[in-house]
Design a protein around this motif. Sequence first.
Motif, PDB file in Angstrom:
ATOM      1  N   LEU A 101       0.807  -1.392   0.058  1.00 15.10           N
ATOM      2  CA  LEU A 101       0.051  -0.004  -0.065  1.00 15.10           C
ATOM      3  C   LEU A 101       0.931   1.243  -0.003  1.00 15.10           C
ATOM      4  O   LEU A 101       0.465   2.203  -0.663  1.00 15.10           O
ATOM      5  N   GLY A 102       1.792   1.367   0.801  1.00 15.49           N
ATOM      6  CA  GLY A 102       2.704   2.313   0.902  1.00 15.49           C
ATOM      7  C   GLY A 102       3.569   2.555  -0.561  1.00 15.49           C
ATOM      8  O   GLY A 102       3.485   3.633  -0.826  1.00 15.49           O
ATOM      9  N   LEU A 103       4.063   1.414  -1.173  1.00 13.95           N
ATOM     10  CA  LEU A 103       4.573   1.625  -2.337  1.00 13.95           C
ATOM     11  C   LEU A 103       3.588   2.149  -3.550  1.00 13.95           C
ATOM     12  O   LEU A 103       4.032   2.909  -4.332  1.00 13.95           O
ATOM     13  N   VAL A 104       2.298   1.741  -3.527  1.00 15.63           N
ATOM     14  CA  VAL A 104       1.211   2.465  -4.152  1.00 15.63           C
ATOM     15  C   VAL A 104       1.125   3.952  -4.176  1.00 15.63           C
ATOM     16  O   VAL A 104       1.287   4.476  -5.156  1.00 15.63           O
ATOM     17  N   GLY A 105       1.067   4.390  -2.909  1.00 11.76           N
ATOM     18  CA  GLY A 105       0.912   5.565  -2.374  1.00 11.76           C
ATOM     19  C   GLY A 105       2.276   6.329  -3.051  1.00 11.76           C
ATOM     20  O   GLY A 105       2.162   7.406  -3.636  1.00 11.76           O
ATOM     21  N   LEU A 106       3.497   5.798  -2.684  1.00 14.86           N
ATOM     22  CA  LEU A 106       4.639   6.427  -3.516  1.00 14.86           C
ATOM     23  C   LEU A 106       4.707   6.613  -4.849  1.00 14.86           C
ATOM     24  O   LEU A 106       5.003   7.672  -5.525  1.00 14.86           O
ATOM     25  N   ALA A 107       4.246   5.463  -5.345  1.00 10.78           N
ATOM     26  CA  ALA A 107       3.909   5.792  -7.074  1.00 10.78           C
ATOM     27  C   ALA A 107       3.011   6.653  -7.322  1.00 10.78           C
ATOM     28  O   ALA A 107       3.331   7.736  -8.171  1.00 10.78           O
ATOM     29  N   GLY A 108       1.948   7.044  -6.458  1.00  8.92           N
ATOM     30  CA  GLY A 108       0.918   7.864  -6.837  1.00  8.92           C
ATOM     31  C   GLY A 108       1.447   9.474  -6.588  1.00  8.92           C
ATOM     32  O   GLY A 108       1.563  10.359  -7.457  1.00  8.92           O
ATOM     33  N   MET A 109       2.308   9.496  -5.485  1.00 10.89           N
ATOM     34  CA  MET A 109       2.921  10.697  -5.162  1.00 10.89           C
ATOM     35  C   MET A 109       4.089  11.009  -6.183  1.00 10.89           C
ATOM     36  O   MET A 109       3.912  12.057  -6.761  1.00 10.89           O
ATOM     37  N   ILE A 110       4.648  10.206  -6.651  1.00 14.50           N
ATOM     38  CA  ILE A 110       5.769  10.539  -7.860  1.00 14.50           C
ATOM     39  C   ILE A 110       5.034  10.879  -9.272  1.00 14.50           C
ATOM     40  O   ILE A 110       5.267  11.750  -9.760  1.00 14.50           O
ATOM     41  N   ALA A 111       3.834  10.022  -9.283  1.00 17.69           N
ATOM     42  CA  ALA A 111       3.380  10.462 -10.763  1.00 17.69           C
ATOM     43  C   ALA A 111       2.649  11.869 -10.677  1.00 17.69           C
ATOM     44  O   ALA A 111       2.637  12.613 -11.530  1.00 17.69           O
ATOM     45  N   GLY A 112       2.171  12.114  -9.332  1.00 15.39           N
ATOM     46  CA  GLY A 112       1.490  13.228  -9.507  1.00 15.39           C
ATOM     47  C   GLY A 112       2.580  14.472  -9.427  1.00 15.39           C
ATOM     48  O   GLY A 112       2.180  15.630  -9.951  1.00 15.39           O
ATOM     49  N   MET A 113       3.825  14.158  -8.814  1.00 16.95           N
ATOM     50  CA  MET A 113       4.848  15.245  -9.234  1.00 16.95           C
ATOM     51  C   MET A 113       5.222  15.324 -10.507  1.00 16.95           C
ATOM     52  O   MET A 113       5.474  16.462 -10.999  1.00 16.95           O
ATOM     53  N   VAL A 114       5.478  14.277 -11.031  1.00 16.15           N
ATOM     54  CA  VAL A 114       5.844  14.293 -12.487  1.00 16.15           C
ATOM     55  C   VAL A 114       4.672  15.099 -13.585  1.00 16.15           C
ATOM     56  O   VAL A 114       5.080  15.786 -14.501  1.00 16.15           O
ATOM     57  N   THR A 115       3.341  14.522 -13.243  1.00 16.69           N
ATOM     58  CA  THR A 115       2.436  14.993 -14.069  1.00 16.69           C
ATOM     59  C   THR A 115       1.925  16.420 -13.540  1.00 16.69           C
ATOM     60  O   THR A 115       1.009  17.123 -14.018  1.00 16.69           O
ATOM     61  N   LEU A 116       2.569  17.032 -12.373  1.00 14.45           N
ATOM     62  CA  LEU A 116       1.848  18.235 -11.785  1.00 14.45           C
ATOM     63  C   LEU A 116       0.578  18.184 -11.441  1.00 14.45           C
ATOM     64  O   LEU A 116      -0.279  18.968 -11.759  1.00 14.45           O
ATOM     65  N   ASN A 117       0.024  16.837 -10.929  1.00 13.46           N
ATOM     66  CA  ASN A 117      -1.261  16.478 -10.570  1.00 13.46           C
ATOM     67  C   ASN A 117      -1.338  16.669  -8.999  1.00 13.46           C
ATOM     68  O   ASN A 117      -0.696  15.796  -8.320  1.00 13.46           O
ATOM     69  N   LEU A 118      -1.736  18.144  -8.398  1.00 18.26           N
ATOM     70  CA  LEU A 118      -1.536  18.298  -6.880  1.00 18.26           C
ATOM     71  C   LEU A 118      -2.439  17.329  -6.178  1.00 18.26           C
ATOM     72  O   LEU A 118      -1.794  16.726  -5.177  1.00 18.26           O
TER      73      LEU A 118
END
Length: 150
Positions: A101-118
């Motif tokens: 679950l934490g890794l999924v969250g980390l992937a979402g966090m990184i994807a949000g930063m890369v795509t600028l999706n706050l």
Amino acid sequence: MRGQVFDERWRRHANRWSVYTRFAAIPAAVAAGWSRVWLDWWAVAPIGSVVLWLVVNPFIFKPIDRPAHWIEKGVLGERLWLGRSEAAAVYTWSLRVLLLLGLVGLAGMIAGMVTLNLWLAIGGALVVMVAQIVRLRRFADIYNLYIGNL
């Protein structure tokens, strides 16, 4: 602490202020990653600062002698779990689910930063933090089980 089961490195890592400030690094990482919008390549400085903080963090806090707080017990319980104590075996499945679950969250966090999706970046960061807090709570239970049996 009963025969010094934990070396100084782990006792420093378990200092509650070390743990709290590592948690603070999660939103700081989001902000540092986001800073590329304003700073362009100069964003390497805040990103590097967060990485540097995570590297030096466990070395700058004094080691604890006896854990007084559940979060300190949690970090020491993680060490016991990594050593594969029998007391820790009961939590292995739930800890692996929380890690995933934490890794999924980390992937979402990184994807949000890369795509600028706050919202994706913040949501991912929150998932990482909640999963880690629950994991630390389970690790504290492992500490209590194992140390209680010494």
